[in-house]
Design a protein around this motif. Structure first.
Motif, short mmCIF file in Angstrom:
data_model
loop_
_atom_site.label_atom_id
_atom_site.label_comp_id
_atom_site.label_asym_id
_atom_site.label_seq_id
_atom_site.Cartn_x
_atom_site.Cartn_y
_atom_site.Cartn_z
N UNK A 1 0.86 -1.45 0.45
CA UNK A 1 -0.08 0.52 0.33
C UNK A 1 0.91 1.24 0.10
N UNK A 2 0.41 2.11 0.45
CA UNK A 2 0.94 4.00 -0.49
C UNK A 2 1.25 3.82 1.18
N UNK B 1 11.46 -0.51 2.12
CA UNK B 1 11.72 -2.34 1.39
C UNK B 1 11.04 -3.72 2.25
N UNK B 2 10.49 -4.59 1.23
CA UNK B 2 10.30 -5.87 2.46
C UNK B 2 12.26 -6.59 2.50
N UNK B 3 12.09 -6.83 3.61
CA UNK B 3 13.22 -7.56 4.17
C UNK B 3 12.95 -9.41 5.06
N UNK B 4 14.61 -9.51 5.52
CA UNK B 4 14.37 -10.19 6.07
C UNK B 4 15.49 -10.55 6.96
N UNK B 5 15.23 -10.95 8.38
CA UNK B 5 16.30 -10.57 9.35
C UNK B 5 16.44 -12.25 9.95
N UNK B 6 17.82 -12.30 10.14
CA UNK B 6 18.46 -13.75 11.12
C UNK B 6 19.31 -13.35 11.91
#
Length: 319
Positions: A16-17, A22-27
């Motif tokens: 959405x606005x 941004x989309x991210x992953x954390x490991x």
């Protein structure tokens, strides 16, 4: 002592606005140990260490960073008398930047600010000392802790003086910082009789935080003092509490001072089938005098105060 390992994986996807990161992953994976060594029967040496590897990935932003984090602590405590414990600790900490602190670029609706991250942020490191005293006896508990911490590369969102679409712009930056403060708390069972008792409680806390070469750190709460009393009569418990907050005038650049305020609350708990019974009927009242109050630690304090008078009745049933 105790030792162990941990592993965490999480993913965030915003649509959405309102998406400002941004989309991210954390490991994250790590190992830790905590060891206590008795000395001469009245003292204890505490040693702790931790290693963590943190990997942050945001493919759509072509971002992939890995951090190796080392932290540790050493402490010494004494028990010179029954119930009394005094001690001091040194703590070295290390924290990887959060994805939001590096990758944000957009309007954050929750904070009503346009936030910009910095991909070059490094590890936030700190060295801190604390001294404490605890006193625990049947019916009475008291504690006092004072602390001072220096940060190397403290991460904070600081205003740039710009505006975008009418919203202030904040950029995440690393600067040296220093925190100092204290926490105190205590409670005592002042009276006790057959089927009831009176307990008094009090606490206070204060933090002074400074960014080197800039000024006060953002969103730091002022001196706060709280007190309360609770009375138990059979299956009924009554409570009253007062929270006083001082005026906060040590504010960061472009922040507005926050007026002091006092909140008063009260409540009644009734357990018709006994204290350990499954049914409880509760009447709670917060901010009884409908005070306009704003938390200095809130991003949105200038236009979203705390809730006004709030009175509610609830029933709790555990089966």
């Amino acid at each position: 002592g105790r030792s162990g390992v941990h592993y965490t994986w999480r993913e965030l996807a915003l649509e959405g606005d309102e998406a400002f990161v941004p989309d991210y992953t954390v490991e994250q994976s790590g190992v830790f140990t905590l060891q206590s060594i008795p000395v001469f029967g009245i003292a204890t040496i505490d040693l702790a260490g931790r290693y963590e590897r943190s990997a942050i990935t945001a493919r759509s932003a072509a971002f992939d960073r890995t951090y190796d984090l080392w932290s540790g602590a050493a402490g010494l405590s004494f028990e010179p008398a029954d119930g009394l414990k005094i001690g001091a600790n040194f703590v070295h900490g290390a924290r990887a930047p959060a994805p939001e602190e590096m990758l944000s670029d957009g309007l954050h609706v929750a904070t009503q600010a346009y936030e910009r991250g910095d991909r070059t942020l490094g590890i936030e490191k700190s060295d801190g000392f604390e001294a404490y005293a605890h006193y625990d006896l049947p019916g009475a508990h008291f504690s006092l802790t004072g602390y001072a911490t220096r940060f190397d590369g403290y991460i904070a969102a600081l205003p740039t003086g710009e505006t975008i679409e009418g919203f202030p712009v904040y950029r995440y930056t690393q600067v040296p910082a220093r925190y100092r403060g204290f926490e105190a708390a205590g409670d005592v069972r002042a009276l006790e009789w057959s089927g009831g008792d009176l307990t008094l409680e009090a606490s206070a806390d204060y933090t002074r935080a400074q960014l080197s070469g800039i000024g006060p750190a953002p969103r730091i709460p002022p001196l706060r003092v709280r007190g309360g009393a609770s009375v138990r009569v059979g299956d009924v418990r009554l409570r009253g509490d007062v929270e006083w907050n001082d005026r906060q005038e040590r504010v960061a650049n472009l922040e507005t001072p926050v007026d002091g305020f006092t909140l008063v609350g009260a409540g009644i708990d009734w357990h018709p089938w006994g204290e350990d019974g499954p049914l409880a009927i509760l009447l709670d009242a917060e901010n009884l005098f409908d005070v306009t109050a704003r938390r200095a630690a809130s991003f949105t304090r200038d236009f979203v105060p705390l809730a006004g008078r709030d009175i509610r009745i609830s029933v709790k049933l555990d089966l």
